[in-house]
Write an enzyme that holds these catalytic residues in place. Structure first.
Site, PDB file in Angstrom:
ATOM      1  CG  ASP A 181      -2.308   0.552   0.931  1.00  0.00           C
ATOM      2  OD1 ASP A 181      -2.382   1.755   0.616  1.00  0.00           O
ATOM      3  OD2 ASP A 181      -3.307  -0.189   1.020  1.00  0.00           O
ATOM      4  CG  HIS A 226      -5.176   4.045   0.383  1.00  0.00           C
ATOM      5  ND1 HIS A 226      -4.813   2.707   0.341  1.00  0.00           N
ATOM      6  CD2 HIS A 226      -6.343   4.123  -0.309  1.00  0.00           C
ATOM      7  CE1 HIS A 226      -5.713   2.020  -0.336  1.00  0.00           C
ATOM      8  NE2 HIS A 226      -6.652   2.857  -0.752  1.00  0.00           N
ATOM      9  CB  SER A 397      -9.205   0.768  -0.787  1.00  0.00           C
ATOM     10  OG  SER A 397      -8.594   0.925  -2.036  1.00  0.00           O
TER      11      SER A 397
END
Length: 591
Positions: A181, A226, A397
């Protein structure tokens, strides 16, 4: 005096004033990806490129070793040995020429950070090289909401999938989850205690964190939030009453494969894929994670990452992917989530309604996608802006780490399922809360599984309580053509394969064949016809599903070369075409 390359015709460089025909092996320029060639079309251009070698290590025997550590080590040994033997001459050539390169074994490839047109043309002559490609790029799209810092106890999404009902039995203890990620804020209150590199008062990042992008370096960080948000959904807990994670007892490691949300370069993802196989980098596989979450992806039908997923599965690593945020249209599941070997998650809201953005199936390779769904709308989790910061994000996600967390709980509670990828997938499918749909993607309306919800929304408690008969996954093998085969277009390529299953016997007649993200035949033998509009590299995939729903795939790569034509007359080779011997006429076209 230099000349500017305009475009490639018949394996030659068509320049403004004349033809320049390098001394190429016959048709070798067809190994060069047109996208890469376009990037090299300016004198002196240096661009990143991948060199793909023919063949791949046979992993079937190693993948069936029952003991997890021995299995992982055997798979790595097979991959390293095969890659070294395949690449030895090219590595020597590049070293002698002073060309920077990075060899990889998780897939049989070499990365060139500064490829040039002369180098690429020279490498294309080598018979062991099957293709040279431009570096692909992916992203980690999400739909962000407002940040907030208040503690709200257990989250609705954790309760929705009944993860909290499992915690009295198992919280994920003994399981290690990995993520590829944007990074992780490892000092966050909800994540610091679960970081495997935390030895209690001090930190050891070796084998627990890797950053091939160079953005963070040797110490974990996250420049977009994220990856921190995703990790919080996996394992987040502040040790008190603030739970954001599905498996708060599991440990985590991470590789920063994405420079930011929009830039996940192929070379960095490849480096992360290999690091997950061997975090210490010593060839032993020690420290491998048990599960890898991948909340990133790209366009459908892209087989570039498939061999990496196959390597993970062979080693006993469970591969979880987001399905993509390209819904509500059909056939929008992104790669690598659309691979048969990837377990892909779609996104639902608090009412179990599919999110409009959640990508739908079917997969162009074969099979229903997504595999399951999980909460992915307005999910509260850790944020990278501070050690006590939280935020709300939406996207597949966010759905993917719910599924990865459920696998961690399942393996912690049910050790007999540990590292048994196909059997675990079966449990997840059988235990999901079934969801029908009126959407008709691939004729799946009202059926379960379907190409909107897959088998349904995951349920951790149901998964832990679901009994399945021990079942060995099937084995499919492509016997022909060999990987690296070259054919001239138009070409009818005969394919043959075998498939067997311990419980079901011979399954050869049920093999499904796909290429370029589309199924084209079934059975033990098939033919794939390539037109001259399909010149280049193609992946041929054979897949099999046994009576218990367990799958296996095998892949070969072939080259389709141009049949050169001059004013409609077929030439025997690109070299002949370039020398204008075909029909005694000047080169007009080459298709």
């Amino acid at each position: 005096m230099g000349v500017r390359v305009k475009h490639r015709v018949c394996g030659c460089l068509l320049v403004l004033t004349s033809f320049v025909c390098p001394a190429l092996a016959e048709d070798s320029s067809e190994k060069i990806d047109p996208k890469l060639w376009a990037l090299l079309s300016t004198d002196g251009s240096k661009v990143p490129a991948f060199v793909l070698f023919a063949g791949r290590a046979p992993l079937g025997p190693a993948s069936r070793i029952p003991e997890r550590a021995a299995r992982g080590k055997a798979v790595i040994k097979a991959l390293i040995s095969f890659a070294e033997n395949s690449q030895i001459a090219v590595r020597a050539q590049l070293s002698a020429q002073g060309v920077p390169f990075t060899p990889y074994w998780v897939t049989n490839a070499i990365f060139l950070p500064e490829a040039t047109a002369p180098l690429v043309l020279d490498l294309a002559k080598r018979p062991e090289i099957t293709g040279i490609f431009a570096e692909p790029e992916y992203s980690v799209p999400d739909i962000a909401g407002a940040q907030q810092t208040t503690i709200s106890g257990g989250e609705w999404n954790v309760s929705k999938i009944n993860a909290d009902e499992v915690w009295s039995v198992a919280t994920g203890t003994g399981i290690v989850v990995g993520s590829i990620d944007t990074g992780v804020r490892y000092t966050h209150e909800a994540l610091v205690n679960q970081y495997r590199g935390n030895s209690g008062g001090s930190f050891d990042h070796k084998g627990n964190w890797y950053d091939p992008t160079g953005r963070c370096g040797a110490t974990p960080c996250d420049n977009t939030s994220h990856g921190t948000h995703v990790m919080g959904i996996l394992v987040g807990s502040d040790g008190g009453t603030n739970f954001t994670g599905v498996a708060p007892g599991a440990k985590w490691i991470s590789c920063k494969g994405c420079t930011d949300n929009s830039t996940c370069l192929g070379s960095k993802l490849l480096a992360c894929a290999q690091w997950m196989m061997d975090p210490l980098g010593d060839g032993t596989g020690a420290g491998q994670p048990d599960i890898v979450n991948n909340s990133w992806g790209g366009a459908s039908g892209d087989a570039w990452f498939m061999s990496y997923v196959d390597s993970w599965r062979s080693a006993g690593i469970f591969p979880v992917f987001s399905a993509g945020n390209n819904g509500p249209g059909c056939a929008t599941t992104g790669s690598p989530g659309d691979y048969p070997g990837s377990f892909a998650a779609g996104a639902t809201d608090s009412y179990d309604v599919i999110a409009s953005f959640s990508s739908r199936g079917p997969s162009g390779f074969f099979g229903t996608k997504p595999n399951v769904t999980a909460p992915g709308v307005n999910i509260r989790s850790s944020a990278a802006s501070g050690d006590t910061s939280y935020g709300y994000y939406s996207g597949t996600s966010m759905a993917s780490p719910h599924v990865a967390g459920v696998v961690a709980l399942l393996w912690s509670a049910r050790p007999e399922l540990y590292a048994k990828i196909a059997l675990t997938e079966k449990v997840l499918r059988l235990s999901a809360v079934p969801m029908s749909t009126s959407e008709n993607c691939g004729g799946s309306a009202q059926l379960i599984p379907n190409n909107t919800y897959g088998s349904g929304r995951v349920d951790a408690a149901s998964a832990v309580g679901t009994s399945v008969t021990p079942d060995e996954p099937p084995l499919v093998t492509i016997s022909s053509p060999p990987s690296g085969t070259s054919v001239k277009c138009p070409a009818a390529v005969p394919l043959a394969g075998t498939a067997s299953d311990v419980e079901g016997g011979d399954l050869t007649s049920s093999i499904v064949w796909a290429s370029d993200g589309a199924v084209f035949a079934e059975g033990g033998s098939a033919t794939r016809t390539f037109s001259c509009a399909e010149v280049g590299t193609h992946n041929l995939v054979a897949g099999i599903t046994d009576q218990g729903g367990l799958i296996d795939t095998d892949t070969v790569t072939i080259q389709v070369q141009a049949a050169c034509k001059v004013s409609g007359a077929a030439c025997s080779s690109n070299r002949e075409c370039c020398s204008s011997k075909c029909g005694g006429k000047s080169v007009k076209l080459c298709k």
